[in-house]
Design a protein around this motif. Structure first.
Motif, PDB file in Angstrom:
ATOM      1  N   GLN A   1       0.220  38.883  19.880  1.00 51.89           N
ATOM      2  CA  GLN A   1       0.585  39.097  18.545  1.00 51.89           C
ATOM      3  C   GLN A   1      -0.282  40.751  18.222  1.00 51.89           C
ATOM      4  OE1 GLN A   1      -0.142  36.221  15.228  1.00 51.89           O
ATOM      5  NE2 GLN A   1      -0.758  34.940  16.744  1.00 51.89           N
TER       6      GLN A   1
ATOM      7  N   ASP B   1      15.605  35.695  19.625  1.00 49.42           N
ATOM      8  CA  ASP B   1      15.206  34.565  20.424  1.00 49.42           C
ATOM      9  C   ASP B   1      16.174  34.184  21.574  1.00 49.42           C
ATOM     10  OD1 ASP B   1      14.470  32.123  21.378  1.00 49.42           O
ATOM     11  OD2 ASP B   1      14.471  30.926  19.594  1.00 49.42           O
TER      12      ASP B   1
ATOM     13  N   ARG C   1      14.203  39.962  14.503  1.00 46.76           N
ATOM     14  CA  ARG C   1      13.490  38.842  15.533  1.00 46.76           C
ATOM     15  C   ARG C   1      14.731  38.771  16.453  1.00 46.76           C
ATOM     16  NH1 ARG C   1      16.351  34.236  15.323  1.00 46.76           N
ATOM     17  NH2 ARG C   1      17.551  34.146  13.309  1.00 46.76           N
TER      18      ARG C   1
ATOM     19  N   THR D   1       3.677  42.683  15.244  1.00 49.37           N
ATOM     20  CA  THR D   1       4.789  41.862  16.195  1.00 49.37           C
ATOM     21  C   THR D   1       4.289  40.653  16.579  1.00 49.37           C
ATOM     22  OG1 THR D   1       3.902  43.260  18.290  1.00 49.37           O
ATOM     23  CG2 THR D   1       5.291  44.537  16.780  1.00 49.37           C
ATOM     24  N   ASN D   2       5.194  39.893  17.159  1.00 49.43           N
ATOM     25  CA  ASN D   2       4.646  38.478  17.870  1.00 49.43           C
ATOM     26  C   ASN D   2       5.702  38.196  18.924  1.00 49.43           C
ATOM     27  OD1 ASN D   2       3.315  35.635  17.634  1.00 49.43           O
ATOM     28  ND2 ASN D   2       5.357  35.190  17.338  1.00 49.43           N
ATOM     29  N   SER D   3       5.074  38.044  20.007  1.00 44.34           N
ATOM     30  CA  SER D   3       6.006  37.687  21.222  1.00 44.34           C
ATOM     31  C   SER D   3       5.695  36.204  21.792  1.00 44.34           C
ATOM     32  CB  SER D   3       6.027  38.890  22.350  1.00 44.34           C
ATOM     33  OG  SER D   3       6.520  40.115  21.745  1.00 44.34           O
ATOM     34  N   GLU D   4       6.574  35.456  22.298  1.00 40.21           N
ATOM     35  CA  GLU D   4       5.912  33.993  22.618  1.00 40.21           C
ATOM     36  C   GLU D   4       7.161  33.634  23.730  1.00 40.21           C
ATOM     37  OE1 GLU D   4       3.533  31.212  20.137  1.00 40.21           O
ATOM     38  OE2 GLU D   4       5.623  30.950  19.780  1.00 40.21           O
TER      39      GLU D   4
ATOM     40  N   PHE E   1      12.415  33.225  25.036  1.00 41.64           N
ATOM     41  CA  PHE E   1      11.496  34.289  24.798  1.00 41.64           C
ATOM     42  C   PHE E   1      11.877  34.792  23.385  1.00 41.64           C
ATOM     43  CE2 PHE E   1      10.372  38.814  26.106  1.00 41.64           C
ATOM     44  CZ  PHE E   1       9.001  38.595  25.651  1.00 41.64           C
ATOM     45  N   GLU E   2      10.736  34.601  22.477  1.00 45.76           N
ATOM     46  CA  GLU E   2      10.566  34.991  20.947  1.00 45.76           C
ATOM     47  C   GLU E   2      10.017  36.041  20.847  1.00 45.76           C
ATOM     48  OE1 GLU E   2       9.570  31.586  18.845  1.00 45.76           O
ATOM     49  OE2 GLU E   2      10.963  30.214  19.617  1.00 45.76           O
ATOM     50  N   ASN E   3      10.821  36.901  20.100  1.00 51.40           N
ATOM     51  CA  ASN E   3       9.975  38.218  19.585  1.00 51.40           C
ATOM     52  C   ASN E   3      10.533  38.483  18.187  1.00 51.40           C
ATOM     53  OD1 ASN E   3       9.093  39.669  22.546  1.00 51.40           O
ATOM     54  ND2 ASN E   3      11.240  38.437  22.825  1.00 51.40           N
ATOM     55  N   SER E   4       9.393  39.235  17.415  1.00 51.40           N
ATOM     56  CA  SER E   4       9.606  39.530  16.156  1.00 51.40           C
ATOM     57  C   SER E   4       8.818  40.681  15.836  1.00 51.40           C
ATOM     58  CB  SER E   4       9.431  38.433  15.015  1.00 51.40           C
ATOM     59  OG  SER E   4       7.947  37.884  15.080  1.00 51.40           O
TER      60      SER E   4
ATOM     61  N   GLY F   1       1.527  33.207  24.087  1.00 49.32           N
ATOM     62  CA  GLY F   1       1.987  34.464  23.089  1.00 49.32           C
ATOM     63  C   GLY F   1       1.050  35.613  22.825  1.00 49.32           C
TER      64      GLY F   1
END
Length: 825
Positions: free
Chosen positions: A714, A644, A642, A689-692, A655-658, A712
């Motif tokens: 997903q 951030d 992840r 994956t998750n992006s927000e 911008f959060e990504n995992s 976001g």
């Protein structure tokens, strides 16, 4: 009582006072929280920057100081020497460091904890939407949920679930028939303030059912002294018409703490683009929770009571062969199923085919300070009543009726710290009874079990290095009773009987003692203030559950006959994991990898007939496929990453990504031949994956404050690594979901929060998709049809509206602290 009396003699009451200020300009920081996690005591900083905490023991303990927009302060202070202290906080866009209490000897800063863990705070829960407590974890890397509709979710961690994941409520194990596919977690989601997840074996502290991890659902901390407040929370969701409300009130008067919460939620059938409204997925849930507690210089003691009552419909996927519209069962013979009307599909009324789950829990949690040592005691009692109604012409008679009672105990003694060593020893376990005789369907027999396990945990700090290791030995005495059934002369259904004359023996007597050794060893190396590395090796243990050992019958909620195996051995796991973590003022990032070997891994497999096709069991004129538990050796490996980013100088934007993935291989054993159809294991989540992108504004805009916007995406990859043998599983296409949200506080002219609103949209593109972790994917009486689709699809576009109204009855007055202080930086 004797321990309490001794503690009172050994400890005089003390208090801590001081100020919290900005390190840059020395301005006071009202609203900051000063909190002692191990003492469950703290306060909020007043308008003049001062704080005062009473009823503290004279001991060395961890303190945490938090405020949005500032770097959290975590340090150990000795209350025998410190009565006043000042804290100076540094501004930071990233609040990376947290204190966790799960899976450890005591509260510990995450970067000094070798266990792979994730912390979900109240802000995350408030700014996302969910229909149950476990569903709220859907975006957390490495965590998934096995679902049976919107209100039934079971946690999976790194590909493992069921009785391998132990769910706790405030540190007390949750016992609610976890062996069942459609048995969810019986906890009020409004009660949850934050969640801690251990991603890996936690058998060392919690025993058998924590082989693959722990989900600790934590309520809000007790309020600080002199405060009485509460609030009303509401939620409406458009897709299934969910209507929910929860009211709570809590207070603290000179160390006497109390609180209560009542909640209600209900929903009709959810809908998606392909299925329309999915029949029999509505629910009605009522919850009540109350607690009392006392905080004194000797420590604290809390008593908690809760009631959970849920009427939950479970679909069977029955459809009309030509129109593909849902049909319903109206008779025992089940020879004719009419199409469900639109009025029924939109109704909030619970149908005849449903389950009712009632869960009662009372537990005490106490922490006694004895000199420089500490004794923690948790004692609990739970009763889980589960009725699954499967007789449409006799709706008051339960098919499956399970009555489980559990008494749990957990005692830990913390030795005084010597030469930097922190040592804790303890013993925990439970005694459990499960009675099944009141129903008409018998999938498992009556059983009893008793768990006992001593353990030791040691931690040592060497400056930048923290070492932690421990060992535990579990023993489970298990016994199930023989069961005879006969025909009830009044209803015509089967019933349990003690008269064996003319009766059919359904289950045999069985008794066995399972035992296993668990251990863990880990290291954390804090390279500098920004980088740290974690490595951990752990051995886990799990005894087989009642269904895996003894099941023999049709479970109304699953639609198939389940068979167990009394010859099963305990599962043992060996997991290695390594993680690299980076935290700066504008970036927070991590990368973790793991490898797990499981001996005697138990999984469910659809049986094949000797003549080809499914093995079929016929009961009351109905045909059911047959599943049987198998045992093999398995390997699971994967990782999570992840990042951030808070781009400078746009600290209001982040911008959060995992990404997370897990691969699972069936390594064989017990004479099994591995081929392309069975080389994987079932229910393994795909790459996710998750992006927000989130914008948060600190400045007020008229009467609005704490404004945020977010959008976001997903992505779930195709899952083609399925257990294909005899269609136990099928491959699942990938899909992408888009969501968005907005929220703000509305304040008065004096700056008081009047209410908080949140508006969220999920699956905004209304994608028709099936998760490979959804059991509804396999619910279809005509899987081969002209549409090219089979099973039930997941929820379509949904809008969620949240409204929270705070209520403050009493607040403390500001006091100036006049004393020399110790600077904490």
């Amino acid at each position: 009582m004797l321990l309490l009396f001794i503690s009172q003699l050994l400890h005089a009451q003390t208090k801590l006072t001081g100020f919290v200020k900005s390190k840059v300009n020395m301005e006071v920081l009202p609203g900051a929280i000063v909190y002692f996690p191990d003492l469950k005591n703290g306060t909020s900083v007043k308008a003049d920057g001062s704080f005062e905490i009473n009823n503290l023991p004279k001991t060395k303990t961890l303190v945490q100081v938090k405020l949005v927009g500032y770097k959290t302060i975590i340090k150990t202070i000795d209350l025998t020497e410190t009565a006043t202290i000042n804290f100076e906080m540094e501004e930071s866009a990233v609040e990376a460091s947290e204190v966790v209490v799960t899976g450890l000897s005591k509260a510990t800063e995450t970067k000094r904890n070798p266990l792979p863990m994730v912390f979900i705070d109240s802000k995350y829960l408030e700014e996302n939407t969910a229909t149950n407590a476990i569903d709220a974890l859907s975006k957390v890397p490495g965590v998934n949920a096995l679902s049976t509709g919107p209100n039934v979710s079971k946690p999976f961690i790194r590909g493992l679930g069921y009785n391998r994941i132990l769910t706790l409520f405030d540190g007390v194990r949750q016992e609610s028939q976890q062996w069942g596919d459609e048995h969810g977690i019986e906890v009020d989601q409004f009660l949850i303030d934050r969640i801690e997840v251990v991603k890996g074996p936690a058998s060392l502290i919690y025993g058998s059912d924590a082989l693959a991890g722990v989900v600790n659902l934590l309520p809000a901390n007790p309020l600080y002294e002199g405060v009485i407040r509460g609030g009303l929370q509401t939620n409406y969701q458009s897709n299934n018409g969910l209507r929910a409300a929860s009211f709570n009130m809590a207070g603290n008067t000179e160390g006497f703490v109390w609180g209560f919460r009542g909640s209600h939620k209900e929903a009709t059938n959810y809908q998606n683009r392909y299925d329309g409204r999915v029949f029999n997925t509505g629910f009605k849930e009522n919850d009540l929770n109350a607690y009392l507690g006392l905080h004194r210089s000797w420590g604290y003691s809390h008593l908690n009571f809760s009631v959970y009552d849920n009427m939950q419909e479970i679909p069977d996927g029955s459809r009309d062969s030509s129109s593909r519209k849902f049909t319903k069962q109206i008779s025992e013979e089940d020879t004719l199923r009419p199409i469900v009307s639109n009025d029924e599909l939109r109704s909030y009324d619970i149908g005849a085919i449903h389950q009712r789950v009632q869960h009662y829990r009372v537990f005490s949690s106490s922490n006694f300070i004895i000199g420089n040592s500490k004794l923690a005691v948790r004692l609990g009692y739970q009763q889980s009543l589960r009725r699954e109604y499967a007789h449409p012409q006799e709706p008051a008679i339960a098919g499956l009726f399970l009555n489980m009672q559990t008494a749990s105990y957990d005692l830990k003694y913390y030795f005084p710290e010597k030469l930097g060593f922190e040592i804790a020893m303890g013993i925990n376990g439970m005694y459990q009874l499960n009675n099944v005789r009141a129903g008409t369907d018998f999938v498992i027999p009556d059983y009893s079990l008793f768990d006992i396990a001593p353990f030791v945990f040691v931690k040592k700090n060497f400056g930048k290095i923290d070492l932690a290791f421990g060992a535990r030995y579990d023993t489970r005495s298990f016994k199930n009773e023989e069961l005879y059934v006969t025909t009830n002369p009044t209803t015509g259904f089967e019933m349990a009987t003690n008269d064996t004359t003319g009766a059919v023996k359904r289950f045999d007597n069985y008794a066995h003692t399972f035992s296993g050794f668990s251990s863990s060893g880990g290291i954390t190396y804090n390279i500098n203030n920004k980088f740290h590395i974690k490595a951990n090796v752990a051995r886990g243990y799990r005894a087989p559950n009642i269904s895996e050992l003894s099941a023999k019958g049709v479970h109304p909620g699953t639609g198939y006959e389940q068979l167990g195996d009394a010859n099963f051995k305990p599962e043992f796991s060996l997991q290695q994991d390594v993680g690299l973590f980076f935290d700066s003022e504008h970036i927070s990032a991590s990368a973790e990898v793991f490898n797990t070997i499981l001996d005697n891994y138990i999984f469910n497999q659809k049986l094949e007939s000797l003549f080809g096709g499914d093995s079929i069991y016929t009961e009351s004129g109905n045909n059911y496929p047959v599943f049987k538990f198998r045992q093999t050796k398995a390997q699971l490996y994967g990782g999570e990453a992840r990042i951030d980013i808070h781009p400078h100088p746009l600290d209001w934007l982040h911008f959060e990504n995992s990404v997370s993935f897990v691969y699972a291989l069936n390594k064989g054993g017990n004479g099994a031949i591995i081929n392309d159809s069975n080389k994987y294991i079932p229910f393994i989540p795909p790459l996710h994956t998750n992006s927000e992108l989130i914008a948060e504004f600190k400045k007020n805009v008229g009467c609005f404050t704490n404004i945020y916007f977010k959008v976001g995406l997903q992505y779930y990859a195709e899952q083609d690594r399925a257990f294909l043998f005899n269609n136990t599983e099928t491959k699942t296409p990938g899909y992408t979901l888009i969501d968005a949200g907005f929220g703000t506080d509305v304040i008065s002219k004096k700056g008081k929060t009047l209410f908080t609103i949140g508006i969220f949209g999920t699956n905004l593109a209304d994608v028709a998709y099936q998760s490979n972790m959804s059991r509804l994917k396999y619910f279809d009486n005509y899987p081969v049809n002209g549409t090219g689709r089979s099973g039930i699809y997941s929820m379509g576009r949904n809008f969620s509206f949240k409204l929270t109204i705070p209520l403050s009855v009493k607040a403390p007055k500001a006091k100036i602290v006049e004393a020399d202080v110790i600077e904490a930086k």
